[in-house]
Design a protein around this motif. Sequence first.
Motif, mmCIF file in Angstrom:
data_model
loop_
_atom_site.group_PDB
_atom_site.id
_atom_site.type_symbol
_atom_site.label_atom_id
_atom_site.label_comp_id
_atom_site.label_asym_id
_atom_site.label_seq_id
_atom_site.Cartn_x
_atom_site.Cartn_y
_atom_site.Cartn_z
ATOM 1 N N LEU A 47 2.907 14.121 -7.256
ATOM 2 C CA LEU A 47 4.254 15.002 -6.741
ATOM 3 C C LEU A 47 4.731 13.884 -5.964
ATOM 4 C CD1 LEU A 47 2.132 18.011 -5.272
ATOM 5 C CD2 LEU A 47 3.939 17.932 -7.063
ATOM 6 N N ARG A 48 4.260 12.677 -5.473
ATOM 7 C CA ARG A 48 5.122 11.698 -4.644
ATOM 8 C C ARG A 48 5.527 10.644 -5.670
ATOM 9 N NH1 ARG A 48 3.843 11.294 0.990
ATOM 10 N NH2 ARG A 48 2.577 13.150 1.491
ATOM 11 N N ARG A 49 5.598 10.847 -7.243
ATOM 12 C CA ARG A 49 6.173 10.149 -8.148
ATOM 13 C C ARG A 49 5.285 8.592 -7.947
ATOM 14 N NH1 ARG A 49 7.625 14.756 -8.061
ATOM 15 N NH2 ARG A 49 9.615 15.127 -9.343
ATOM 16 N N ARG A 50 4.087 8.708 -7.579
ATOM 17 C CA ARG A 50 3.262 7.402 -7.554
ATOM 18 C C ARG A 50 2.581 7.295 -8.989
ATOM 19 N NH1 ARG A 50 6.294 7.260 -3.900
ATOM 20 N NH2 ARG A 50 6.085 5.969 -1.903
ATOM 21 N N ASN A 77 6.518 1.817 -8.487
ATOM 22 C CA ASN A 77 7.109 1.902 -7.075
ATOM 23 C C ASN A 77 5.817 1.517 -6.213
ATOM 24 O OD1 ASN A 77 7.996 2.955 -4.428
ATOM 25 N ND2 ASN A 77 8.258 4.841 -5.042
ATOM 26 N N THR A 78 5.908 0.311 -5.274
ATOM 27 C CA THR A 78 4.711 0.093 -4.286
ATOM 28 C C THR A 78 5.355 0.358 -2.836
ATOM 29 O OG1 THR A 78 5.980 -2.032 -4.160
ATOM 30 C CG2 THR A 78 4.241 -1.796 -6.020
ATOM 31 N N ALA A 79 6.348 1.275 -2.718
ATOM 32 C CA ALA A 79 6.372 1.825 -1.313
ATOM 33 C C ALA A 79 5.256 2.608 -0.775
ATOM 34 C CB ALA A 79 7.755 2.575 -1.356
ATOM 35 N N ARG A 80 4.941 2.351 0.529
ATOM 36 C CA ARG A 80 4.063 3.194 1.035
ATOM 37 C C ARG A 80 4.307 4.612 1.003
ATOM 38 N NH1 ARG A 80 0.165 0.238 3.028
ATOM 39 N NH2 ARG A 80 -0.713 1.753 4.409
ATOM 40 N N THR A 81 3.248 5.537 1.089
ATOM 41 C CA THR A 81 3.531 7.027 1.077
ATOM 42 C C THR A 81 3.349 7.394 2.265
ATOM 43 O OG1 THR A 81 1.030 7.517 0.910
ATOM 44 C CG2 THR A 81 2.118 7.187 -1.393
ATOM 45 N N GLY A 82 3.019 6.880 3.275
ATOM 46 C CA GLY A 82 2.853 7.426 4.666
ATOM 47 C C GLY A 82 1.660 8.086 5.026
ATOM 48 N N LEU A 83 0.921 8.350 3.995
ATOM 49 C CA LEU A 83 -0.659 8.683 3.884
ATOM 50 C C LEU A 83 -1.636 7.808 3.880
ATOM 51 C CD1 LEU A 83 -0.417 12.048 2.032
ATOM 52 C CD2 LEU A 83 -0.744 11.887 4.435
ATOM 53 N N THR A 84 -2.496 7.373 4.901
ATOM 54 C CA THR A 84 -3.321 6.291 4.711
ATOM 55 C C THR A 84 -4.090 6.316 3.544
ATOM 56 O OG1 THR A 84 -3.320 5.889 6.967
ATOM 57 C CG2 THR A 84 -5.148 4.897 5.778
ATOM 58 N N TRP A 85 -5.048 7.477 3.209
ATOM 59 C CA TRP A 85 -5.793 7.853 2.280
ATOM 60 C C TRP A 85 -5.125 7.479 0.827
ATOM 61 C CZ3 TRP A 85 -5.023 11.259 -1.663
ATOM 62 C CH2 TRP A 85 -4.029 12.256 -1.511
ATOM 63 N N LEU A 90 -4.102 4.266 -3.964
ATOM 64 C CA LEU A 90 -3.285 3.667 -5.013
ATOM 65 C C LEU A 90 -3.841 2.247 -5.225
ATOM 66 C CD1 LEU A 90 0.205 4.938 -4.208
ATOM 67 C CD2 LEU A 90 -0.930 5.427 -6.386
ATOM 68 N N SER A 91 -3.984 1.630 -4.094
ATOM 69 C CA SER A 91 -4.898 0.277 -4.367
ATOM 70 C C SER A 91 -6.230 0.302 -5.045
ATOM 71 C CB SER A 91 -5.066 -0.437 -2.841
ATOM 72 O OG SER A 91 -3.699 -0.486 -2.301
ATOM 73 N N ALA A 92 -6.929 1.358 -4.926
ATOM 74 C CA ALA A 92 -8.239 1.171 -5.598
ATOM 75 C C ALA A 92 -7.995 1.788 -7.121
ATOM 76 C CB ALA A 92 -8.859 2.509 -4.863
ATOM 77 N N LEU A 93 -6.987 2.503 -7.527
ATOM 78 C CA LEU A 93 -6.635 2.946 -8.574
ATOM 79 C C LEU A 93 -6.017 1.543 -9.689
ATOM 80 C CD1 LEU A 93 -4.847 6.310 -8.356
ATOM 81 C CD2 LEU A 93 -6.885 6.053 -9.535
ATOM 82 N N GLY A 94 -5.343 0.889 -8.943
ATOM 83 C CA GLY A 94 -4.770 -0.321 -9.374
ATOM 84 C C GLY A 94 -5.960 -1.226 -9.702
ATOM 85 N N ALA A 95 -6.853 -1.465 -8.800
ATOM 86 C CA ALA A 95 -7.965 -2.416 -8.914
ATOM 87 C C ALA A 95 -8.600 -1.989 -10.147
ATOM 88 C CB ALA A 95 -8.754 -2.577 -7.622
#
Length: 238
Positions: A47-50, A77-85, A90-95
């Motif tokens: 929904l946040r287009r990430r 898009n690497t901009a932060r979503t505003g939600l810490t989790w 996203l970092s975990a998915l990328g790794a």
Amino acid sequence: MFGPAALQRLSLPEEFALLSYRENGRVPNSAQTAAGCAAAELGELALRRRLLVRPRKTRKLGVEIYQLRGEIELSPNTARTGLTWADDLLSALGARAAGLAPRPLTVTRWLRERGREALALHTGALTERGALRHSPGTLLTRTRHHPDPTLRTALLNGVRAVRAEQVPLDEHMLFLCDLLDGAGLTKDFGLTLTRPQRLERARGIGAAGALPETLRDTSTVLGFSLPGREGRTITIGD
């Protein structure tokens, strides 16, 4: 006491978790609920287009076949979503995707890996905010989390309004409804869609036709990827 403003502050996995807990403080199936929370996290990022989930589609005799081995595709898009989790996820998915390369990261694999952590995370967040009331377990009973009745009813009424076509089906409610259908929760609420009706929604028939196909595909795969259902292939005709 919670009102409509509180609903606006809930993320998709929080909404799914809140509706998963029954009045007795338990969930129907912990493994399915955990997978549903992990799927809802992916839905929130979509929904946040990430990210998107790409299903494998083939056509036979004019019929579109979905092979529900959905592949997770991250956005550049690497901009932060505003939600810490969400940013951590996203970092975990990328790794995780990098570790599997050149093989794709599939939804089913990710739900197995992430489910318990997702359920614990969002249950904890709801408890901290008072949307769930924690009841410690004993030697004879398990820990329970009782949902705030006002907030839960308001959220459920939103789903009912969409089902009754009293309000338009938007992207957020598409994902929530697909997840609730996939987990079988709509049966408890008397809001069950038949399998053909769910497939029509996936095809974009009716209100879903106004929504992007990529989001419909993502939502469809997430909903049908939850454990406890029969088969992992659906057929969508023209």
